[in-house]
Structures are given as structure tokens and as C-alpha cells.
Design an enzyme around this catalytic site. Structure first.
Site, PDB file in Angstrom:
ATOM      1  N   TYR A 144      27.326  36.896 -16.387  1.00 15.75           N
ATOM      2  CA  TYR A 144      28.048  37.871 -15.575  1.00 15.75           C
ATOM      3  C   TYR A 144      29.124  37.129 -14.807  1.00 15.75           C
ATOM      4  CZ  TYR A 144      28.796  41.351 -11.843  1.00 15.75           C
ATOM      5  OH  TYR A 144      29.338  42.259 -10.962  1.00 15.75           O
ATOM      6  N   ASP A 239      32.369  29.164 -14.736  1.00 18.55           N
ATOM      7  CA  ASP A 239      32.139  30.087 -13.624  1.00 18.55           C
ATOM      8  C   ASP A 239      31.037  29.476 -12.764  1.00 18.55           C
ATOM      9  OD1 ASP A 239      31.257  31.978 -11.880  1.00 18.55           O
ATOM     10  OD2 ASP A 239      31.072  33.599 -13.354  1.00 18.55           O
ATOM     11  N   LYS A 267      30.769  32.527  -3.152  1.00 18.89           N
ATOM     12  CA  LYS A 267      29.494  32.419  -2.445  1.00 18.89           C
ATOM     13  C   LYS A 267      29.488  31.295  -1.391  1.00 18.89           C
ATOM     14  CE  LYS A 267      27.008  34.767  -6.143  1.00 18.89           C
ATOM     15  NZ  LYS A 267      26.647  36.119  -5.740  1.00 18.89           N
TER      16      LYS A 267
HETATM   17  N1  HOZ Z   1      26.538  38.110  -8.250  1.00 15.27           N
HETATM   18  C1  HOZ Z   1      25.352  38.609  -7.636  1.00 15.27           C
HETATM   19  C2  HOZ Z   1      24.139  38.132  -8.340  1.00 15.27           C
HETATM   20  N2  HOZ Z   1      23.980  38.584  -9.646  1.00 15.27           N
HETATM   21  C3  HOZ Z   1      25.321  40.052  -7.519  1.00 15.27           C
HETATM   22  C4  HOZ Z   1      25.945  40.498  -6.291  1.00 15.27           C
HETATM   23  C5  HOZ Z   1      26.243  41.924  -6.427  1.00 15.27           C
HETATM   24  O1  HOZ Z   1      26.595  42.358  -7.508  1.00 15.27           O
HETATM   25  O2  HOZ Z   1      26.108  42.610  -5.416  1.00 15.27           O
END
Ligand code: HOZ
Length: 428
Positions: A144, A239, A267
Site C-alpha cells: 500500500y 516506500d 510518519k
Molecule cells: N498507512 C496506515 C497503515 N496501513 C494507514 C493509515 C490510514 O489509512 O489511516
């Protein structure tokens, strides 16, 4: 555990906000029940609106590596806010954070800040396409990279959790440029490059896949990715929104010794404020506007509060002691949880890299999305709720990673493991 105030708040939120949440992963849909509403967080703990305290292994989905409300970050934000919350012109803190990022990640010669990891990945892809004048991109099933159109194809995180790895609203014309390969599958990658190498602008990869649970790269996988992209003139994008400054001071690329062309961050570099960044080879980065033809922008990019929080967060990691503590805590956590499951005869795969982990309810180790899909999600849901009721907050999906912070203590682990033992015993 009484969560009636959270239930009332959720009822109100449902009237005003789609699904009651501003990001789908928060909705508890995969595990059932009602999400709790947080009112406070400090160190390794988060408190809900009913004043229940949880040991938190989500850590705001990764940024809270020092725990919540880390005093240097809080102070930095307070001091910056007193001087103005946004300028819309360059500010010195952008240079300081850029210097820190560059000193930690040698592949990053130049960096641009954004307001989210999604923006960072979306912009890196556009830049790679602009640099190579090619359209096709390669990603891996279950990875993702935020919710930009081209990247919501076989995507992980909430898209996978809710069964929409290929989102509605993404034109087929966009999606056809996104080529998907199974993670860790070197022959599939070699075949794709053999067939279409001269069309591929870039490969984007989470070097440790953390959005379908957690699976590490097999030895040789990232090396082959580097070799193939270089051979075919494609850009390699790591990423590291999750792994950057999490797995080591130099991120996953520091840990595995691979130098990508571009890197996406987020983050931790925002210390809990909305920040993303992408950076890499200066010759590629200088194709960005205003120097070059690839357009990318943002009103709040380089925001002074976010830069200040990021600087304070990174300074607390710079001497390396935090990573030693996280590795020690992580190893203890991993072994203890695995032992508990083994004692009870529960098939649980405890996977960990540094301070990221996932416990899959399945019999075999997980190396890719197909393996992850074999896990028993109904077992996970029961485990999740049992833990929550005992004051331990795990990510509300089998397909998310957990995060440790330097604020977690061995006493927190004792409580977590006793809770896990009780919950797993009910599943045995
Ligand atoms: N990237 C985050 C962990 N998979 C998800 C944060 C979100 O989509 O709120």
C-alpha cells in the site's frame, strides 16, 4: 469494559462523517464492534472517552516511535506555534529537517516535504514518469502506497481489509499502467522486465511489506529489484513511509544495504504531525518545478510546526540508542508471544522486523499476500477483542503491522503477554 461514551460518540459521528471515521482503517469493520474514541495519549498508553487505558501497539499507525506526547516533540510544537502556525514561504526549519534526513539516508541527495505519505508516493511516481518518459509502473500485491489512483491496484491496508484492493473510481485507463507482481517473486519480476522492461518507469516497493500484516523481503529479492531496474533504466522507489527511521536510522535501505533512486518518507519524520517527503538522486529531484517540468506543490508543505516536530523526533533517534532498545524489546516480545502460542498449540506466525510486527493466525510463515490471505481472520477478530477488553490495543485488522515504541516497558509486555495467553487459551 464500559465503552458507552465511545458508542455515543460513534453514533454522532455516523450522522456526520461517512462510516463515522476519517480514515477507513479506524472503523473496526474487519473485527466488528465499535471503535473507541481517544481523548489522550502519553508514552505507550492511549485513553478512551470512557477513561479506559490501553497499552497501544498502533502508535498512531507508526509515527509514535518515542511513545505518545514525547516531551521534546511537544515542546518543539509549542515553541513553533507561538511564532506562527504556517507561513507559505520558506522557513529555516525545512533546511534543518532536510539536512537530518540527508545525513541519515545517503541515497537522498535532495528532498521535498509534503503533508502526507500519500502525497509523497503520488509525487514520486509522477517524477519517475516525468524522468523516464514512460507510463508503466510496477507495484507488489498487498503493498500500500497511499490512496492515489495509480496505486490503488491490488493495494493493502484498508483497501485489502475491506475487500477493495482495486478501488472503484480509478479509471481503467489509469489502472492498466500499473503492473502487479507478487512480493518476493523473483522469477515473476524477471519475466515482467524481460517482456516489458523498456516501458517501465519505476518500481515502487515497501522494502518490508507492512500493509498486509508484515512480511520481510527474502534474501536476494531487493538486490534483484535493484539490478533489474538499473539494467532497464527504470527508477527504483522505496516506500519507506513506515520503515524510514523505524527499522534503523537509515531505514530499511540502511538495514538491507540497498540504494534506491527515490525514497518516500512520512510518519516518524513528522513526529505525529502531518508530514511526508520524497527524495533521492539530485539529477531526478531537480526535474521538479520550479527547476524542471514535473509539477508538485502544497500550501502546508514544510509547515513550521510539522518541521519542528520532525526535527525533535529525529534528534531523539540520532545516537542509535533507541534502535538498540527497540531491537531488544522486539526480540523479547516476539519470542515470548511465540512461546505462549506454542504452549497452547495455536498456529500463530509471529513475524517481526525491528519494532514492527504481525501475528498471523496461520500455520506457515508469510512471505507474500497469498500466504497472508490464508490466515484465519475470524480467530484474529476474537483475539483482537479479547486483548482490547484486557486493555491492549492492536491494529483492528489482520492486515496491519503493529509498532513498538521506546516508551513500552517490560511491565507493559508482561501485561500484554498475560492477556495474550488468556485470549489464545479461549481459542485453543
Ligand atoms: N498507512 C496506515 C497503515 N496501513 C494507514 C493509515 C490510514 O489509512 O489511516
Amino acid at each position: 469494559m464500559n465503552r458507552s461514551r465511545s458508542a455515543q460518540l460513534f453514533e454522532s459521528a455516523l450522522q456526520l462523517i461517512p462510516g463515522g471515521v476519517n480514515s477507513p482503517v479506524r472503523a473496526f469493520r474487519a473485527v466488528g464492534g465499535v471503535p473507541f474514541f481517544a481523548v489522550r495519549a502519553e508514552g505507550p498508553y492511549i485513553w478512551d472517552a470512557d477513561d479506559n487505558r490501553y497499552v497501544d501497539y498502533v502508535g498512531t499507525w507508526g509515527p509514535a516511535i518515542h511513545g505518545h506526547a514525547y516531551p521534546p516533540v511537544v515542546r518543539a510544537i509549542q515553541e513553533a506555534a507561538a511564532l506562527g502556525t504556517s507561513f507559505g514561504v520558506p522557513n529555516p526549519a525545512e533546511i534543518e529537517l532536510a539536512r537530518l534526513v540527508r545525513s541519515a539516508v545517503p541515497s537522498i541527495e535532495k528532498v521535498r516535504f509534503t503533508s502526507s505519505g500519500t502525497e509523497a508516493c503520488m509525487s514520486a511516481i509522477r517524477l519517475a514518469r516525468g524522468a523516464t518518459r514512460r507510463d508503466a509502473i510496477v507495484k507488489f500485491a498487498g503493498c500500500y502506497h497511499g490512496h492515489a489512483d495509480s496505486l490503488l491496484v491490488k493495494a493493502g491496508s484498508g483497501a485489502l481489509t475491506f475487500g477493495h484492493p482495486d478501488s472503484a473510481g480509478v479509471p481503467a485507463d489509469f489502472a492498466r499502467h500499473t503492473l502487479v507482481v507478487p512480493f518476493n517473486d523473483i522469477p515473476a519480476l524477471q519475466h515482467l522486465f524481460h517482456e516489458r522492461g523498456n516501458e517501465i518507469a519505476c518500481v515502487i516497493v515497501e522494502p518490508v511489506a507492512g500493509n498486509a500484516g508484515l512480511f520481510p523481503p527474502r534474501p536476494g529479492f531487493l538486490e534483484e529489484l535493484r539490478r533489474l531496474t538499473a539494467l532497464h533504466g527504470s527508477i527504483l522507489i522505496f516506500d519507506e513511509v513506515m520503515t524510514g527511521f523505524r527499522l534503523s536510522w537509515g531505514g530499511a535501505q540502511g538495514l538491507f544495504g540497498i540504494r534506491p533512486d527515490l525514497t518516500c518518507l512520512g510518519k516518524i519524520i513528522g513526529g505525529g504531525l502531518p508530514v511526508g517527503a520524497f527524495g533521492g538522486r539530485a539529477d531526478i529531484m531537480d526535474l521538479l518545478a520550479p527547476l524542471g517540468p514535473v509539477y508538485q506543490a502544497g500550501t502546508l508543505s514544510g509547515n513550521p510546526l510539522a518541521m519542528a516536530a520532525g526535527i525533535a523526533s529525529l534528534r531523539g533517534l540520532q545516537d542509535g540508542a533507541a534502535y538498540q532498545r527497540l531491537e531488544r524489546l522486539g526480540a523479547l516480545f516476539e519470542v515470548s508471544l511465540r512461546n505462549v502460542a506454542q504452549r497452547l498449540g495455536i498456529p500463530l506466525q509471529v513475524q517481526r522486523v525491528g519494532s514492527m510486527f504481525c501475528a498471523y493466525f496461520t500455520t506457515e510463515p508469510v512471505w507474500n499476500l497469498d500466504d497472508a490471505m490464508k490466515s484465519d481472520r475470524s480467530q484474529f477478530a476474537k483475539f483482537f477483542h479479547g486483548m482490547l477488553d484486557r486493555g491492549v490495543y492492536l491494529a483492528p485488522s489482520q492486515f496491519e503491522a503493529g509498532f513498538l515504541s521506546t516508551a513500552h516497558t517490560e511491565a507493559d509486555f508482561d501485561h500484554t503477554l498475560r492477556s495474550a495467553e488468556a485470549c489464545l487459551a479461549l481459542l485453543a
